[in-house]
Every structure is written in C-alpha cells, then in structure tokens.
Design an enzyme around this catalytic site. Structure first.
Site, PDB file in Angstrom:
ATOM      1  N   ASP A  65       5.614  40.475 -65.190  1.00 50.67           N
ATOM      2  CA  ASP A  65       4.407  41.599 -65.202  1.00 50.67           C
ATOM      3  C   ASP A  65       3.348  40.864 -65.305  1.00 50.67           C
ATOM      4  O   ASP A  65       3.004  40.202 -66.255  1.00 50.67           O
ATOM      5  CB  ASP A  65       4.811  42.438 -66.364  1.00 50.67           C
ATOM      6  N   LYS A  87      -7.142  46.172 -63.785  1.00 52.13           N
ATOM      7  CA  LYS A  87      -7.439  45.146 -64.681  1.00 52.13           C
ATOM      8  C   LYS A  87      -8.553  44.059 -63.994  1.00 52.13           C
ATOM      9  O   LYS A  87      -9.520  44.065 -64.533  1.00 52.13           O
ATOM     10  CB  LYS A  87      -6.393  44.190 -65.398  1.00 52.13           C
ATOM     11  N   TRP A 131       3.967  45.273 -74.948  1.00 48.23           N
ATOM     12  CA  TRP A 131       4.594  45.607 -73.248  1.00 48.23           C
ATOM     13  C   TRP A 131       5.709  45.071 -72.975  1.00 48.23           C
ATOM     14  O   TRP A 131       6.639  45.893 -72.347  1.00 48.23           O
ATOM     15  CB  TRP A 131       3.292  45.269 -72.272  1.00 48.23           C
TER      16      TRP A 131
END
Length: 423
Positions: A219, A244, A116
């Site tokens: 993040d 999540k 990511w």
C-alpha cells in the site's frame, strides 16, 4: 487567486500545485481542444483515452515499471484494495495450487505497522472468516515492540518478523499516515542481504521467500511518487490512492504483475478457498476493459496527469526524493528542539521510522495543542490537527507542499517554543 490560498498541511485530500489547479480550470471548460469540458466528455472519447494512455506512460517511465507489470486505474481507494488484494491473490493461489496436501492452509501474511495495516488485517479476517483452509497470519505487529506495548511509535526490528514459508499474500503499508511511520528506502534494488540488515527501518526484503514470484502487496497510498519504489519488480501488486501526492480523491492506481491478473471465476469453481469477486474488484475485469469497463473518475484522472507531467519536467521521483528529504529534516529538527525544551514530544522519532510524509508529534501542556493550532491558523496554516484516533499535530509534507510552506511552519514551530518557554 493564489494570493487567497492558505498553507495546506492536510493529510488528504491534500495540497496540489497552484499551477496545476489553474491549468485544470481551463480543462473544465475545454479538454484537449475538444470543445467539451473534462467533467462532461465521454470516457470512451479518443481525447480521454489518449490522455489515459499518457497517464500510464508517465507512471511507467518515472517509476521504471517493467513490462512484466500492468498499470491499471480503478476507484475505491486503499480501503477497496484491502478486499481486492485478498480476493485476487487467493484466486491466484488456488489456480497455482488447486489441491493442497492434507492439513495445509493458504496463508495471508500481514505486516502491521500502524492504523491502516491494522485495518487491512481486519478486512482480511472478515472476508476469510468462513472460508475453509485460509488463515490470516500477522507476521509482526509493531505495537508489540513499542515503548508502552500499545502504541505505534517505531518500526519493529527485523528479528521480530515471522513470514510464512509459502504464503498466498504478503502485505505491508509503506507509509502509515495516521501514526507517522514509514519504512526507509532500501539502499538499492541489488543490495545484498548484509546491506539490508544494517538498517532495521527498511522493509526486510532479505527475509522473504527466495526463488519464487513473490506475492508481495504494498500500500503506497500516501507516498506514491514521492521517491523511487525499491524493488518494484519484486512486488505482485502496488496500489495507491491519488489524493495524497498526485491528484484529487477518486482515482486508485494499481501496478499489477501479469501473473496476478487471473480468472477469478475459474478459481471459485476449483476450490471453496477462493472467494467470489465482484467484477469491479477483479484485476482481470479491469485489465480486459483497459481500465474503462465502467466510467472512471475522469477529473481525478485529468488532474493526476497534469501533476505527473509537471513531475517529469522537474525530474520525477528522484527530484522529489531530495526535495522531500530537505523538508522532513527541517521539521524533525524543529521537533527535536522543542523536545529539548519540553514543548514538543515526538510520536515516532525520525531514526525509528519517522515518516517523511507525515510528521506526527504532541504539544506538551494543558491547552498547548489548542494554542498551537490557533496560532498556526492565524498565520495561514491549516490541516495540522492530528488524526482523531491519535490526536496531536500532524505536519503533512506531500510533494505539493513547497519548501517555502515548510520553512514557514518551521519558523512558527520555533516561535511557539519561545512563547511557551517564556510563559
């Protein structure tokens, strides 16, 4: 209803508490005693706006977010923020330093520890390719310090980080879901530089520029609310997708320091180094509109609020830190047992940055991975197949994954070891 549900180890969208899902079904028919379902009600109704305010308060209280930071709600997930942070932080830098000395550039610093963060760099490069006097700097790429020089199998040593002296942005991804790599939590917010140096798997806060409002962007999509956030106040921006740990897909949560909520249009007029920002990606547009300049993902907001209320009752991130620690220790112990007997191979060892949220490992042997997954599904366990880019097994242990579910997985992992070694 709950008796028909399997054990969900998916990395996202991911498991949610049964009690919250049951409560949410009631809200679909009648939200906040309005007589209208949450999926039907106006996002400008007094009932919804009151709920949105409560959601903000639940986050602020449980994470101890200071008043120096705004909490905003958006859409687009982490992928949308890959672009938004570049645009907004470049605009901030232009407004702070409209005229750079000859030869000086505006630098975007990126810490790359997995898939990511690597994708975030690509987005920054794409956005700034034709923008004058802007450069993307990779502070460190963890694969350069890996065993094979190509995989993300550990966090890099602090000595490998090369931060710029005056960057417009410093980006890192706290937990990499694909690779199963996560920074360890710093010992405390007031930990000394010497204390931070002792654990090479912590983020190197001690190496960042001193005596300045840091342009630090994190993040937290896959670890948000799973434990307290170290040095939250030192961050310029923290963002997370809800899907999540706290809700359904669709909601993006932003914690933005006030000085990063800037007039992006004014910055564009000042310098060609600023990028025109679509309104929906402008933090000022979101802040001025109180997170409802357009229709937000109302159902995701609703379920996230229910989850956060439940979290508060249980003890908040401090409770989940200990809860999640127990779960990950059990799974890593089973992986190590399998390694000793030649059945499993860890992708990221626990002591080298192994994730609390996503334990990634391989099953050794021809056809062994398929046998493992088939056996798991026969026992009511789903979502264990690793990301398509790295393969293997990924056991996701987000907040809603119970200790009972974790124990069932660990028991199966140990049973599989015995079956494979006897074959």
């Amino acid at each position: 209803m709950a008796s028909d549900r399997v054990l969900n180890f998916s990395a996202g969208p991911s498991a949610l508490p049964n009690s919250v899902l049951e409560q949410a079904t009631q809200g679909l028919l009648n939200f906040a005693n309005s007589g209208i379902g949450i999926a039907e009600i106006s996002h400008r109704s007094k009932e919804f706006l009151a709920f949105l305010d409560e959601l903000e308060s639940l986050i602020r209280e449980q994470l101890e977010v200071p008043q120096t930071h705004r909490i905003l709600f958006s859409q687009g997930g982490g992928t949308g923020q890959f672009a938004a942070v570049v645009m907004n932080m470049l605009a901030r830098d232009v407004l702070l330093r409209p005229n750079l000395p000859e030869g000086e550039e505006r630098v975007l610093d990126y810490v790359v520890t997995g898939s990511w963060s690597k994708t975030a760099v690509k987005e920054a490069l794409k956005l700034t390719e034709t923008v004058p006097n802007v450069r993307v700097n990779v502070v460190v790429d963890a694969k350069d310090n890996s065993a094979d020089g190509a995989s993300y199998d550990s966090l890099p040593p602090h000595s490998a980080y090369q931060f710029s002296p005056n960057p417009a942005l410093i980006y890192y991804c706290e937990n990499e879901t694909v690779n199963g790599i996560q920074f360890s939590k710093a010992p405390s917010d007031d930990a000394s530089d010497e204390e931070l140096k002792k654990d090479e798997t912590t983020f190197p806060f001690h190496l960042l520029p001193k005596d300045t409002l840091l342009p630090l962007v994190a993040d937290y999509s896959s670890s948000f609310m799973s434990r307290p956030i170290p040095r939250l106040a030192d961050h310029a921006i923290i963002y997370a997708g809800a899907q999540k740990n706290i809700g359904p897909a669709g909601l993006t949560i932003l914690i933005v320091r006030q000085d990063c909520i800037v007039d992006v249009d004014a910055a564009v007029k000042l310098s060609r180094s600023a990028i025109p920002v679509p309104s929906i990606l402008s933090y000022k547009y979101l802040a001025d509109g109180k997170s409802v300049p357009n229709t937000p993902p109302v159902f995701s907001v609703y379920v996230s609020g229910l989850v956060l209320k439940r979290m508060k009752e249980l003890g908040g991130p401090q409770y989940y830190e200990e809860f999640n620690r127990k779960k990950k220790e059990k799974v890593y112990e089973a992986v190590r047992e399998g390694e000793k007997r030649g059945v499993y191979r860890s992708k990221v060892p626990e002591d080298r940055g192994g994730s609390w949220m996503n334990v990634v490992f391989e099953v050794v042997g021809d056809g062994a991975e398929g046998r493992f997954l088939k056996g798991a599904e026969s026992k009511g366990m789903k979502g264990l197949k690793g990301h398509r880019s790295v393969g293997g097994i990924r056991a996701t242990l987000y907040n809603a994954v119970t200790e009972e579910a974790t124990d069932a997985l660990v028991a199966y992992m140990k049973e599989f070891i015995e079956t494979e070694t006897q074959a």
